[in-house]
Write a protein that holds these residues in place. Sequence first.
Motif, PDB file in Angstrom:
ATOM      1  N   PHE A 319       0.821  -1.201   0.000  1.00 26.03           N
ATOM      2  CA  PHE A 319       0.000   0.000   0.000  1.00 26.03           C
ATOM      3  C   PHE A 319       0.857   1.255   0.000  1.00 26.03           C
ATOM      4  O   PHE A 319       0.558   2.240  -0.675  1.00 26.03           O
ATOM      5  CB  PHE A 319      -0.926  -0.012   1.222  1.00 26.03           C
ATOM      6  CG  PHE A 319      -1.700   1.264   1.399  1.00 26.03           C
ATOM      7  CD1 PHE A 319      -2.700   1.610   0.510  1.00 26.03           C
ATOM      8  CD2 PHE A 319      -1.403   2.123   2.447  1.00 26.03           C
ATOM      9  CE1 PHE A 319      -3.413   2.780   0.674  1.00 26.03           C
ATOM     10  CE2 PHE A 319      -2.108   3.296   2.601  1.00 26.03           C
ATOM     11  CZ  PHE A 319      -3.115   3.619   1.721  1.00 26.03           C
ATOM     12  N   MET A 335      -9.445  -7.379  -3.464  1.00 33.21           N
ATOM     13  CA  MET A 335      -8.919  -6.051  -3.161  1.00 33.21           C
ATOM     14  C   MET A 335      -9.636  -5.439  -1.968  1.00 33.21           C
ATOM     15  O   MET A 335      -9.001  -4.849  -1.078  1.00 33.21           O
ATOM     16  CB  MET A 335      -9.069  -5.151  -4.400  1.00 33.21           C
ATOM     17  CG  MET A 335      -8.481  -3.745  -4.249  1.00 33.21           C
ATOM     18  SD  MET A 335      -9.640  -2.530  -3.547  1.00 33.21           S
ATOM     19  CE  MET A 335     -10.809  -2.390  -4.880  1.00 33.21           C
ATOM     20  N   THR A 339      -8.158  -4.574   1.793  1.00 35.25           N
ATOM     21  CA  THR A 339      -8.331  -3.228   2.346  1.00 35.25           C
ATOM     22  C   THR A 339      -8.915  -3.288   3.752  1.00 35.25           C
ATOM     23  O   THR A 339      -8.461  -2.581   4.660  1.00 35.25           O
ATOM     24  CB  THR A 339      -9.249  -2.398   1.428  1.00 35.25           C
ATOM     25  OG1 THR A 339      -8.700  -2.352   0.113  1.00 35.25           O
ATOM     26  CG2 THR A 339      -9.399  -0.981   1.949  1.00 35.25           C
ATOM     27  N   GLN A 370      -7.494   0.881  -3.449  1.00 37.43           N
ATOM     28  CA  GLN A 370      -7.330   0.627  -2.015  1.00 37.43           C
ATOM     29  C   GLN A 370      -7.269   1.943  -1.250  1.00 37.43           C
ATOM     30  O   GLN A 370      -7.887   2.090  -0.181  1.00 37.43           O
ATOM     31  CB  GLN A 370      -6.031  -0.160  -1.775  1.00 37.43           C
ATOM     32  CG  GLN A 370      -6.241  -1.642  -1.582  1.00 37.43           C
ATOM     33  CD  GLN A 370      -4.983  -2.323  -1.085  1.00 37.43           C
ATOM     34  OE1 GLN A 370      -3.899  -1.756  -1.076  1.00 37.43           O
ATOM     35  NE2 GLN A 370      -5.129  -3.553  -0.650  1.00 37.43           N
TER      36      GLN A 370
END
Length: 481
Positions: A319, A335, A339, A370
């Motif tokens: 990230f 995804m 997250t 994200q």
Amino acid sequence: MALDFFFSLNIRQKVVLIMTLCLLTVGGIGGTSYRYVLEIEKKHHLSGVADDLSNIVLEMRRYEKNLLLYGSSQDLDENRRYISQAKEIIKRISPSLSTPPLAVILTRMETEMKAYETEMTAIAECLTKRRSDCPGVEERIRARGKSLVEVTHELAAVERQYIFQIIATLKTHLLYCLLVFIILGAFIVLMTGKKIVRPLKVIEKATLRIANGTFVRVVPPWGLRDETSRVLEAFNRMIGELEKRQNQLLQAQKLSSIGIMAAGIAHQLNNPLNNVSTSCQIVLEELPDAEPEFIRKMLDSSEQEILRAREIVRGLLEFSRSKEFAIRTSPLSPMIDQTLRLVSGQVPTGIRIDTDIEDIDLPMDAREMQEVLINLIINAVQAIPDGVGYIAVSSRLLPCGTIVEIRVDDTGTGISEADFDKIFDPFFTTKEPGSGTGLGLSIVYGIVKQHQGYVKAANRPEGGTCVKIGLPLVQETEEMA
């Protein structure tokens, strides 16, 4: 060659050249037209003089007839006076009658006038005698008078004919000038549209794209080698700088999000580390008498916890890593799951997160999306009072079949109606000083626009906020020319 030279000029030189051509054209047309008007004025004056001369000749003939009828000396005097006037007029206009047709008429007129005057002198002498002593004089004077009238009428007719010819030439000249003006005007409009208006339209469209968060470089229209091309080049450099600044801003926001999530990540890592430590202590205590199967079980448990911690750290590193924006078809559900794992440590135990995600693949940059969801979920968590409520993350394919909509609903305090027009502005925040930068929703807006999607926010009737993100299933390739 001439067109190549014209296209090689810049806008200022083109404007100067076109204005010079226009001035020369207008000056040429005006000068030629003025010359024609002067010629018409001159011919009109001569035509008037020719009419006056014709009238004088007619008066001469009238007194001539009276003289032949009555033999009055007064009629002879008047006839001679009009002859003098006619000769004076002929003398005055003779410099203006130098062209071949008029010169011939002038010569005839002078000859006829001289002969007429001679005949009048002869008839005056006959009047003192008997008319029978001057045979044929009356016939000759009448013939000379008639010929003189004809030549004066011919002079007036020729002058009028010249006037008509000049007017016809002037009309043709003005018609050609009108055509030249139309062609020149069309050329100016065409060049203005191609060299100025069209590039400005390109810049306008690019500016609107930038305002919507899409940074697409402008391809200059073909053939531009002037100030407009330099403006477009500068515009492209500006787009590059804006894109770079946005990436820097996005990375800064990511680091800010990481700082916010640090405590939760530490808590998430603490649990697997405690489990590993506990398993190791048990193995050490039971080591002398422990069975291999028991030790294997403890080690497997430790390995699972270590893998769990590694996944947490990997997700955090992925990230935070700065990479180029790249859209690839990726599954939506994993995804969102990753997250939620990243932000789970930041969610109080009193807030429940529900998910309802369709199994669908989307063209997107997973890391950027994200960042979008992390910002929305953290905003939702911070908006829920007393840390008690729920957040719902869901997705669905809209009936149009081309857009997937992701929703983030919360039971927070909602958004003031006065703030709805400003929530996506950079640095706008309703939080207490020090609680946020106000960049989260601005970056959300920019990222979604880069994906050619939309983002909308609204208050829920039952309380809280609903944020909708629409992402297209097919990304359009934008071309600018």
